[in-house]
Design a protein around this motif. Structure first.
Motif, PDB file in Angstrom:
ATOM      1  N   GLU A  29       0.773  -1.053  -0.069  1.00 39.81           N
ATOM      2  CA  GLU A  29       0.095   0.011   0.020  1.00 39.81           C
ATOM      3  C   GLU A  29       1.101   1.316   0.106  1.00 39.81           C
ATOM      4  O   GLU A  29       0.546   2.284  -0.451  1.00 39.81           O
ATOM      5  CB  GLU A  29      -0.980   0.016   1.207  1.00 39.81           C
ATOM      6  CG  GLU A  29      -2.158  -1.050   1.083  1.00 39.81           C
ATOM      7  CD  GLU A  29      -3.348  -1.192   1.714  1.00 39.81           C
ATOM      8  OE1 GLU A  29      -3.251  -0.031   2.438  1.00 39.81           O
ATOM      9  OE2 GLU A  29      -4.033  -2.224   1.836  1.00 39.81           O
ATOM     10  N   GLY A  30       2.065   1.193   0.568  1.00 36.33           N
ATOM     11  CA  GLY A  30       2.900   2.269   0.349  1.00 36.33           C
ATOM     12  C   GLY A  30       3.342   2.393  -1.145  1.00 36.33           C
ATOM     13  O   GLY A  30       3.377   3.604  -1.752  1.00 36.33           O
ATOM     14  N   ALA A  31       3.663   1.521  -1.659  1.00 37.89           N
ATOM     15  CA  ALA A  31       3.890   1.647  -3.408  1.00 37.89           C
ATOM     16  C   ALA A  31       2.674   2.131  -3.846  1.00 37.89           C
ATOM     17  O   ALA A  31       2.792   2.715  -4.955  1.00 37.89           O
ATOM     18  CB  ALA A  31       4.319   0.076  -3.849  1.00 37.89           C
ATOM     19  N   ALA A  32       1.606   1.511  -3.559  1.00 34.42           N
ATOM     20  CA  ALA A  32       0.222   1.931  -4.244  1.00 34.42           C
ATOM     21  C   ALA A  32       0.191   3.759  -4.206  1.00 34.42           C
ATOM     22  O   ALA A  32      -0.266   4.309  -4.975  1.00 34.42           O
ATOM     23  CB  ALA A  32      -0.839   1.433  -3.664  1.00 34.42           C
ATOM     24  N   ALA A  33       0.324   4.107  -2.900  1.00 35.19           N
ATOM     25  CA  ALA A  33       0.250   5.330  -2.735  1.00 35.19           C
ATOM     26  C   ALA A  33       1.410   6.324  -3.472  1.00 35.19           C
ATOM     27  O   ALA A  33       1.120   7.094  -4.175  1.00 35.19           O
ATOM     28  CB  ALA A  33       0.322   5.914  -1.144  1.00 35.19           C
ATOM     29  N   ARG A  34       2.512   5.697  -3.673  1.00 41.08           N
ATOM     30  CA  ARG A  34       3.555   6.204  -4.307  1.00 41.08           C
ATOM     31  C   ARG A  34       3.063   6.342  -5.884  1.00 41.08           C
ATOM     32  O   ARG A  34       3.195   7.395  -6.593  1.00 41.08           O
ATOM     33  CB  ARG A  34       4.861   5.452  -4.331  1.00 41.08           C
ATOM     34  CG  ARG A  34       5.933   5.963  -5.157  1.00 41.08           C
ATOM     35  CD  ARG A  34       7.301   5.238  -4.975  1.00 41.08           C
ATOM     36  NE  ARG A  34       7.830   5.615  -3.721  1.00 41.08           N
ATOM     37  CZ  ARG A  34       8.817   6.688  -3.636  1.00 41.08           C
ATOM     38  NH1 ARG A  34       8.882   7.492  -4.807  1.00 41.08           N
ATOM     39  NH2 ARG A  34       9.326   6.838  -2.491  1.00 41.08           N
ATOM     40  N   ILE A 122      -2.192  11.169   4.663  1.00 38.26           N
ATOM     41  CA  ILE A 122      -2.323  10.462   3.377  1.00 38.26           C
ATOM     42  C   ILE A 122      -2.737  11.241   2.167  1.00 38.26           C
ATOM     43  O   ILE A 122      -2.051  11.460   1.102  1.00 38.26           O
ATOM     44  CB  ILE A 122      -2.723   9.104   3.323  1.00 38.26           C
ATOM     45  CG1 ILE A 122      -2.037   8.191   4.358  1.00 38.26           C
ATOM     46  CG2 ILE A 122      -2.743   8.468   2.077  1.00 38.26           C
ATOM     47  CD1 ILE A 122      -2.771   7.044   4.815  1.00 38.26           C
ATOM     48  N   ILE A 123      -3.899  11.572   2.459  1.00 37.92           N
ATOM     49  CA  ILE A 123      -4.812  12.590   1.410  1.00 37.92           C
ATOM     50  C   ILE A 123      -3.739  13.713   1.317  1.00 37.92           C
ATOM     51  O   ILE A 123      -3.666  14.451  -0.064  1.00 37.92           O
ATOM     52  CB  ILE A 123      -6.101  12.893   1.974  1.00 37.92           C
ATOM     53  CG1 ILE A 123      -7.010  11.772   2.055  1.00 37.92           C
ATOM     54  CG2 ILE A 123      -6.754  14.126   1.089  1.00 37.92           C
ATOM     55  CD1 ILE A 123      -8.243  11.932   2.559  1.00 37.92           C
ATOM     56  N   THR A 124      -3.297  14.507   2.044  1.00 37.41           N
ATOM     57  CA  THR A 124      -2.466  15.598   2.000  1.00 37.41           C
ATOM     58  C   THR A 124      -1.443  15.678   1.215  1.00 37.41           C
ATOM     59  O   THR A 124      -1.044  16.335   0.188  1.00 37.41           O
ATOM     60  CB  THR A 124      -2.051  16.498   3.349  1.00 37.41           C
ATOM     61  OG1 THR A 124      -3.302  16.737   4.121  1.00 37.41           O
ATOM     62  CG2 THR A 124      -1.107  17.510   3.116  1.00 37.41           C
ATOM     63  N   ALA A 125      -0.801  14.547   1.258  1.00 40.47           N
ATOM     64  CA  ALA A 125       0.477  14.027   0.471  1.00 40.47           C
ATOM     65  C   ALA A 125       0.060  13.542  -0.900  1.00 40.47           C
ATOM     66  O   ALA A 125       0.632  13.949  -1.729  1.00 40.47           O
ATOM     67  CB  ALA A 125       1.391  12.903   1.094  1.00 40.47           C
ATOM     68  N   GLU A 132       7.066  10.550  -2.209  1.00 36.43           N
ATOM     69  CA  GLU A 132       7.632   9.943  -0.979  1.00 36.43           C
ATOM     70  C   GLU A 132       6.804  10.374   0.184  1.00 36.43           C
ATOM     71  O   GLU A 132       6.942   9.364   1.130  1.00 36.43           O
ATOM     72  CB  GLU A 132       8.946  10.857  -0.850  1.00 36.43           C
ATOM     73  CG  GLU A 132      10.001  10.114  -1.877  1.00 36.43           C
ATOM     74  CD  GLU A 132      11.233  10.859  -1.674  1.00 36.43           C
ATOM     75  OE1 GLU A 132      11.760  11.167  -0.444  1.00 36.43           O
ATOM     76  OE2 GLU A 132      12.010  10.902  -2.585  1.00 36.43           O
ATOM     77  N   ALA A 133       6.084  11.416   0.421  1.00 34.10           N
ATOM     78  CA  ALA A 133       5.565  11.605   1.508  1.00 34.10           C
ATOM     79  C   ALA A 133       4.128  10.795   1.510  1.00 34.10           C
ATOM     80  O   ALA A 133       3.685  10.426   2.525  1.00 34.10           O
ATOM     81  CB  ALA A 133       4.973  13.065   1.451  1.00 34.10           C
ATOM     82  N   ALA A 134       3.562  10.570   0.516  1.00 35.56           N
ATOM     83  CA  ALA A 134       2.322   9.739   0.414  1.00 35.56           C
ATOM     84  C   ALA A 134       2.716   8.219   0.829  1.00 35.56           C
ATOM     85  O   ALA A 134       2.177   7.553   1.582  1.00 35.56           O
ATOM     86  CB  ALA A 134       1.674   9.563  -1.100  1.00 35.56           C
ATOM     87  N   GLU A 135       3.690   7.859   0.269  1.00 32.92           N
ATOM     88  CA  GLU A 135       4.211   6.257   0.638  1.00 32.92           C
ATOM     89  C   GLU A 135       4.532   6.300   2.171  1.00 32.92           C
ATOM     90  O   GLU A 135       4.030   5.718   2.893  1.00 32.92           O
ATOM     91  CB  GLU A 135       5.207   6.022  -0.021  1.00 32.92           C
ATOM     92  CG  GLU A 135       5.999   4.637   0.212  1.00 32.92           C
ATOM     93  CD  GLU A 135       7.134   4.306  -0.691  1.00 32.92           C
ATOM     94  OE1 GLU A 135       7.464   3.092  -0.868  1.00 32.92           O
ATOM     95  OE2 GLU A 135       8.126   5.044  -1.049  1.00 32.92           O
TER      96      GLU A 135
END
Length: 154
Positions: A29-34, A122-125, A132-135
């Motif tokens: 999910e970190g990769a998904a956010a990235r 998460i949304i802000t990033a 990077e911040a989203a991940e």
């Protein structure tokens, strides 16, 4: 756990299994956010933001069901926006293994407002397009879930 021709059985998860599962979710999910950060639908993302902000401003106490419903949809949205079907399938399969525990986690005192803040981070990033911040925000959120679950299990 469902076993063909035998029925359904309750299985228990060890602390090591939980740690391994959360680490895998952090990677997935970190990769998904990235991946999603570069191409996310901002208007749909704003709807999630508005829902979480409304929960923060709600005068009556926010229930874990309210937060969990929106939080789960946000995780699914991010996975879809990442645009990788294999990532979606593996993440869903992994999340199913600890879904019941995650529902228990959100019920612990103080966890609901914490989870709302984490989802807003998460949304802000993602809004900024900061991969990077989203991940990092997703990984931190899942780490909080893990720490809360460990506290509940021990």
């Amino acid at each position: 756990e469902i076993m063909p021709s035998r029925g359904a059985f309750v299985t228990f998860i060890s602390l090591q299994d939980l740690k391994d599962t959360i680490q895998l979710l952090q990677i997935l999910e970190g990769a998904a956010a990235r991946l999603a950060s570069a191409k996310i639908n901002l208007s749909k993302l704003r709807v999630f933001e508005e829902k979480f902000v409304a929960l923060q401003r709600q005068e009556s106490p926010v229930t874990y069901e309210q937060e969990q419903k929106i939080g789960s949809k946000l995780h699914e949205f991010i996975l879809k926006e990442a645009g990788n079907a294999k990532l979606i399938n593996i993440s869903r399969s992994t999340r199913e293994k600890i879904q019941a525990l995650c529902l228990a986690s959100i019920k612990s005192p103080g966890r609901v407002p914490e989870a709302i803040r984490e989802h807003l981070n998460i949304i802000t990033a993602l809004k900024k397009g900061d991969a990077e911040a989203a991940e990092r925000a997703m990984i931190n959120h899942l780490e909080s879930v893990y720490m809360n679950l460990v506290a509940l299990m021990t």
